[in-house]
Motif scaffolding. Structure first.
Motif, mmCIF file in Angstrom:
data_model
loop_
_atom_site.group_PDB
_atom_site.id
_atom_site.type_symbol
_atom_site.label_atom_id
_atom_site.label_comp_id
_atom_site.label_asym_id
_atom_site.label_seq_id
_atom_site.Cartn_x
_atom_site.Cartn_y
_atom_site.Cartn_z
ATOM 1 N N TYR A 61 4.472 4.397 8.225
ATOM 2 C CA TYR A 61 6.224 4.264 8.431
ATOM 3 C C TYR A 61 6.976 4.850 7.477
ATOM 4 O O TYR A 61 8.270 4.981 7.716
ATOM 5 C CB TYR A 61 6.289 2.787 8.517
ATOM 6 N N VAL A 62 6.430 5.508 6.229
ATOM 7 C CA VAL A 62 7.271 5.976 5.085
ATOM 8 C C VAL A 62 7.627 7.285 5.688
ATOM 9 O O VAL A 62 7.116 8.446 4.801
ATOM 10 C CB VAL A 62 6.657 5.717 4.081
ATOM 11 N N TYR A 63 8.490 7.508 7.023
ATOM 12 C CA TYR A 63 8.400 9.110 7.097
ATOM 13 C C TYR A 63 9.457 9.743 6.327
ATOM 14 O O TYR A 63 9.718 10.956 6.225
ATOM 15 C CB TYR A 63 9.013 9.108 8.556
ATOM 16 N N GLY A 64 10.231 8.948 5.479
ATOM 17 C CA GLY A 64 10.999 9.566 4.456
ATOM 18 C C GLY A 64 10.239 10.320 3.082
ATOM 19 O O GLY A 64 10.597 11.318 2.878
ATOM 20 N N PHE A 65 9.253 9.721 2.781
ATOM 21 C CA PHE A 65 8.046 10.374 2.039
ATOM 22 C C PHE A 65 7.669 11.471 2.562
ATOM 23 O O PHE A 65 7.375 12.655 1.795
ATOM 24 C CB PHE A 65 7.202 9.333 1.718
ATOM 25 N N MET A 66 7.282 11.528 3.822
ATOM 26 C CA MET A 66 6.696 12.579 4.568
ATOM 27 C C MET A 66 7.789 13.837 4.645
ATOM 28 O O MET A 66 7.231 15.067 4.334
ATOM 29 C CB MET A 66 5.979 12.169 5.990
ATOM 30 N N LEU A 67 8.780 13.609 4.783
ATOM 31 C CA LEU A 67 9.935 14.496 4.603
ATOM 32 C C LEU A 67 9.984 15.120 3.476
ATOM 33 O O LEU A 67 10.129 16.610 3.410
ATOM 34 C CB LEU A 67 11.215 13.863 5.364
ATOM 35 N N PHE B 114 0.818 -1.167 0.013
ATOM 36 C CA PHE B 114 -0.261 -0.026 0.040
ATOM 37 C C PHE B 114 0.740 1.244 -0.015
ATOM 38 O O PHE B 114 0.573 2.290 -0.924
ATOM 39 C CB PHE B 114 -0.886 0.003 1.183
ATOM 40 N N PHE B 115 1.985 1.343 1.036
ATOM 41 C CA PHE B 115 2.488 2.653 1.054
ATOM 42 C C PHE B 115 3.378 2.802 0.089
ATOM 43 O O PHE B 115 3.925 3.914 -0.285
ATOM 44 C CB PHE B 115 3.053 2.922 2.658
ATOM 45 N N GLU B 116 4.090 1.744 -0.497
ATOM 46 C CA GLU B 116 5.235 1.800 -1.444
ATOM 47 C C GLU B 116 4.529 1.391 -2.971
ATOM 48 O O GLU B 116 5.437 1.254 -3.695
ATOM 49 C CB GLU B 116 6.413 1.086 -1.133
ATOM 50 N N HIS B 117 3.692 1.889 -3.103
ATOM 51 C CA HIS B 117 2.816 1.473 -4.335
ATOM 52 C C HIS B 117 3.408 2.605 -5.317
ATOM 53 O O HIS B 117 3.726 3.710 -5.183
ATOM 54 C CB HIS B 117 1.303 1.781 -4.269
ATOM 55 N N MET C 271 -1.865 13.043 1.575
ATOM 56 C CA MET C 271 -2.748 13.189 2.724
ATOM 57 C C MET C 271 -4.001 12.109 2.606
ATOM 58 O O MET C 271 -4.102 11.696 3.527
ATOM 59 C CB MET C 271 -3.666 14.508 2.239
ATOM 60 N N TYR C 272 -3.949 11.331 1.472
ATOM 61 C CA TYR C 272 -4.702 10.323 1.301
ATOM 62 C C TYR C 272 -3.805 9.099 2.166
ATOM 63 O O TYR C 272 -4.719 8.271 3.024
ATOM 64 C CB TYR C 272 -4.886 9.814 -0.109
ATOM 65 N N PHE C 273 -2.709 9.142 2.070
ATOM 66 C CA PHE C 273 -1.838 7.782 2.783
ATOM 67 C C PHE C 273 -1.874 8.158 4.183
ATOM 68 O O PHE C 273 -2.033 7.274 5.159
ATOM 69 C CB PHE C 273 -0.448 7.790 2.316
ATOM 70 N N ILE C 274 -1.722 9.562 4.716
ATOM 71 C CA ILE C 274 -1.894 9.725 6.101
ATOM 72 C C ILE C 274 -3.255 9.504 6.900
ATOM 73 O O ILE C 274 -3.495 8.924 7.711
ATOM 74 C CB ILE C 274 -1.350 11.224 6.239
ATOM 75 N N PHE C 275 -4.279 9.822 6.060
ATOM 76 C CA PHE C 275 -5.587 9.895 6.394
ATOM 77 C C PHE C 275 -6.222 8.252 6.606
ATOM 78 O O PHE C 275 -6.745 7.784 7.338
ATOM 79 C CB PHE C 275 -6.764 10.376 5.568
ATOM 80 N N THR C 276 -5.770 7.625 5.522
ATOM 81 C CA THR C 276 -5.725 6.156 5.468
ATOM 82 C C THR C 276 -5.288 5.373 6.847
ATOM 83 O O THR C 276 -5.654 4.511 7.258
ATOM 84 C CB THR C 276 -5.417 5.538 4.002
ATOM 85 N N SER C 277 -3.702 5.797 6.908
ATOM 86 C CA SER C 277 -3.035 4.967 8.084
ATOM 87 C C SER C 277 -3.928 5.294 9.620
ATOM 88 O O SER C 277 -3.862 4.810 10.247
ATOM 89 C CB SER C 277 -1.669 5.411 8.122
ATOM 90 N N PHE C 278 -4.365 6.558 9.678
ATOM 91 C CA PHE C 278 -4.984 6.904 10.713
ATOM 92 C C PHE C 278 -6.188 6.614 10.990
ATOM 93 O O PHE C 278 -6.770 6.255 12.121
ATOM 94 C CB PHE C 278 -4.865 8.700 10.894
ATOM 95 N N TRP C 279 -6.992 6.602 9.994
ATOM 96 C CA TRP C 279 -8.479 6.179 9.921
ATOM 97 C C TRP C 279 -8.810 4.820 9.679
ATOM 98 O O TRP C 279 -9.980 4.357 10.004
ATOM 99 C CB TRP C 279 -9.554 7.106 9.487
ATOM 100 N N ASN C 280 -7.987 4.086 9.130
ATOM 101 C CA ASN C 280 -8.192 2.843 8.616
ATOM 102 C C ASN C 280 -7.076 1.723 9.124
ATOM 103 O O ASN C 280 -6.853 0.647 8.349
ATOM 104 C CB ASN C 280 -8.370 2.618 6.984
ATOM 105 N N TYR C 281 -6.749 1.883 10.352
ATOM 106 C CA TYR C 281 -5.974 0.813 10.799
ATOM 107 C C TYR C 281 -4.594 0.496 10.145
ATOM 108 O O TYR C 281 -4.339 -0.892 10.034
ATOM 109 C CB TYR C 281 -6.747 -0.699 11.266
ATOM 110 N N LYS C 282 -4.021 1.335 9.522
ATOM 111 C CA LYS C 282 -2.690 1.076 8.819
ATOM 112 C C LYS C 282 -1.606 1.649 9.539
ATOM 113 O O LYS C 282 -1.745 2.884 10.183
ATOM 114 C CB LYS C 282 -2.507 1.458 7.327
ATOM 115 N N VAL C 283 -0.512 1.246 9.779
ATOM 116 C CA VAL C 283 0.475 1.840 10.635
ATOM 117 C C VAL C 283 1.688 2.464 9.433
ATOM 118 O O VAL C 283 2.186 2.195 8.464
ATOM 119 C CB VAL C 283 1.578 0.554 11.195
#
Length: 603
Positions: free
Chosen positions: A493-499, A229-232, A479-491
């Motif tokens: 971890y891709v803080y390099g992307f966030m930086l 999911f996160f590294e799609h 924002m889609y990945f952050i919202f999905t992780s917070f509201w849909n039970y995903k961890v």
């Protein structure tokens, strides 16, 4: 219910250990994650709640589950500040799990289904209640039961009806993998569904199976990460797309603005012998150069703007600092460590907000610096407190674990009062003395220049409204990945992307606000300060609008409780994002405005 633990001791440890959670009262072997054969491995029960509503969680024993040893005192595991704020309450299940010792179908307890218990279980199963356990700090999830739709039967009314029966899982099998003296993996299988009927007796059992594995302890959390999911490819593509947007915008600013400004500067660098031509050009001149006597006039509501700029500068530093900590320390591993890191780092970076706010306030002839300091220290925490207090009232009414205990409130207040507030005060004192002297390239005229009417698209409101579109476009996918992780039970971890996305957001916001300020000044409107701020801050407005779309089409949340928490948490996030982007936009525009007016003859 008040949590245990000393506020001062907790905070001191959090700072010293870089936000690492230390269980209060935990056993030594659980803390070190090393066990000998036969050692007890505590299985902690945490919370239950409807699957579609992540924040609507309750104490595990809110449902009428029986206890293995009901007469013994309940043993709770109290951990860090962030864990409590996330709504965790770990209770010893009293289930006997021994390291590397298998157990087959051992009894846990039995309970009789009264009408009240039957209704509680049926309501929970109907709303797809899930539960969370922890074993050696590894999370385990499972569903309570299921509804089974049977064959169509003929009721007494001679109409077709469907036989729906609720079943509850009464047997839990734990498959645990170990490597040497450490627990590596836990899998839970719920079995033996029993029909829920009033008066029936439910016998709960469990089994434990240990298996060796070659997975190292340092990599045991990787199974909780959704790499697909996160590294799609779309995630990588969004980063590339945002990067190209940065190149385009910076090139646009350089090509258009610098080329235009070079021509403008050339007119002011004529030789003195061509006085008549210079006077003729100046008499016909219009644009940003004509407002040089008003462009550095102190803005309206100076104190509020100072506090917002100072707080935004602090939040920008906080964001980058927490992301770097998460990259280096893998903060996603521990319960509540991200929340703890944000609170502690916010307190420790408060000096920045006081310094920036006081410096800007003093440079613009602000006098009441004490009120400015108080506003800076309380602005963002105060807004978050109002939202959090409202949500906490709702959580208390629902008896949810999302309700923050009074002791935790006191702990957060002490962190603010004993760390954040003094640092804001110190930053204010230093800022007004070190950077409080105005260094404007042009003197401010005593009489304000009238602002001529311009086209509707050059008004401050339109410029500010449109200014957030491109920055929002640069972070839309993230924002889609952050919202999905917070509201849909995903961890997450891709803080390099966030930086990378954060850096791109800062650059895009700066470029957009510079362009907007230039257009505004060219329209001979010198009220650029608030326009530049809201041009960046409007990004948060688009994010909040996007949250409505996400709520409606990407989640299945229902009920008043979850709806309030969803939009309440999102409002706090967007407030911080708006204050941060507004400060970034203002500082970029301020630097640009000062630079262009420093290169012309203002007298």
């Amino acid at each position: 219910m008040m949590r245990k633990g000393s506020s001062f001791v907790s905070f001191a440890y959090l700072v010293a250990a870089c936000c690492t959670v230390v269980p209060y009262g935990a056993q030594a072997n659980e803390h070190t994650h090393q066990y000998a054969i036969g050692d007890k491995v505590t299985l902690w029960v945490n919370k239950v709640g409807p699957y579609n509503n992540p924040q609507e969680t309750y104490n595990y024993y809110t449902l009428p589950f029986c206890k293995t040893k009901p007469t013994e005192k309940i043993n709770r595991k109290w951990s860090g500040l962030g864990e409590v704020l996330e709504g965790n309450e770990l209770i010893d299940s009293q289930i006997d799990v021994r390291f590397r010792i298998d157990a087959e179908a051992k009894p846990v307890c039995s309970t009789d289904l009264t009408s009240k218990n039957l209704k509680s279980f049926k309501d929970a199963i109907r709303h797809h209640f899930w539960y969370e356990f922890f074993l050696d700090d590894l999370p385990i999830w499972g569903f309570i039961g299921e509804f089974v739709v049977g064959e169509k039967t003929v009721a007494r009314t001679h109409t077709n009806a469907t036989d729906i029966q609720a079943y509850i899982y009464t047997h839990r099998r734990f498959d645990i993998s170990y490597n040497g003296e450490q627990v590596i993996m836990v899998n839970l299988t719920s079995e033996n569904p029993q029909a829920l009927r009033e008066g029936a007796t439910l016998d709960f059992t469990y089994a434990v199976k240990w298996e060796p594995t070659d997975i190292r302890f340092a990599r045991r959390f990787e199974r909780y990460l959704d790499y697909n999911f996160f590294e799609h490819q779309i995630h990588w593509f969004s980063i590339f797309n945002s990067f190209m947007m940065v190149i385009f915008l910076t090139g646009l600013v350089s090509l258009i603005l610098m080329r235009t400004l070079r021509n403008d500067y050339a007119k002011y660098r004529r030789e003195e012998d061509d006085v008549e031509a210079l006077d003729r050009e100046l008499s016909e001149e219009s644009g940003w150069k004509l407002v040089h006597g008003d462009v550095f006039r102190p803005p309206e509501r100076l104190m509020l703007l100072s506090a917002l700029i100072g707080t935004g500068s602090q939040l920008t530093l906080l964001l980058l600092f927490v992301i770097l900590l998460a990259i280096v320390g893998m903060l996603y591993v521990g319960r509540g460590t991200i929340v703890t890191a944000c609170i502690v780092c916010y307190a420790l970076t408060s000096f920045v907000s006081g310094y920036v706010a006081a410096g800007f306030f003093s440079r613009n002839e602000g006098r009441d610096w004490i009120r400015c300091m108080l506003l800076t220290a309380t602005l963002f925490p105060g807004m978050c407190f109002v939202i959090a207090f409202s949500l906490n009232t709702i959580a208390i009414f629902y008896h949810s674990l999302a309700a923050v205990p009074f002791g935790t409130m006191v702990e957060v207040f002490l962190i603010w009062a004993c760390v954040s507030f003094p640092l804001v005060l110190g930053g204010t004192v230093i800022g007004r003395n070190w950077s409080g002297v105005a260094d404007n390239p042009c003197r401010v005229k005593s009489i304000p220049r009238p602002i001529p009417p311009r086209q509707w698209y050059l008004t401050p409101l339109v410029v500010a409204f449109l200014g957030g579109l491109l920055p929002f476009g640069s972070i839309f996918i993230e924002m889609y990945f952050i919202f999905t992780s917070f509201w849909n039970y995903k961890v997450y971890y891709v803080y390099g992307f966030m930086l990378l996305v954060s850096i791109i957001l800062i650059i895009v916001t700066t470029c957009v606000t510079i362009v907007g300020s230039y257009f505004l000044l060219n329209a001979e409107n010198y009220h650029w300060q608030w326009t530049a701020y809201f041009s960046g801050a409007s990004t948060a407005g688009y994010v909040y609008l996007y949250s409505f779309y996400f709520f409606a089409f990407k989640t299945q949340m229902t009920g008043f409780f979850q709806t309030c928490f969803y939009f309440g948490y999102t409002a706090m996030f967007c407030l911080g994002l708006g204050i941060m982007c507004g400060a970034v936009g203002f500082i970029g525009s301020s630097t640009f405005v000062t630079r262009i007016y420093r290169n012309i003859k203002c007298d």
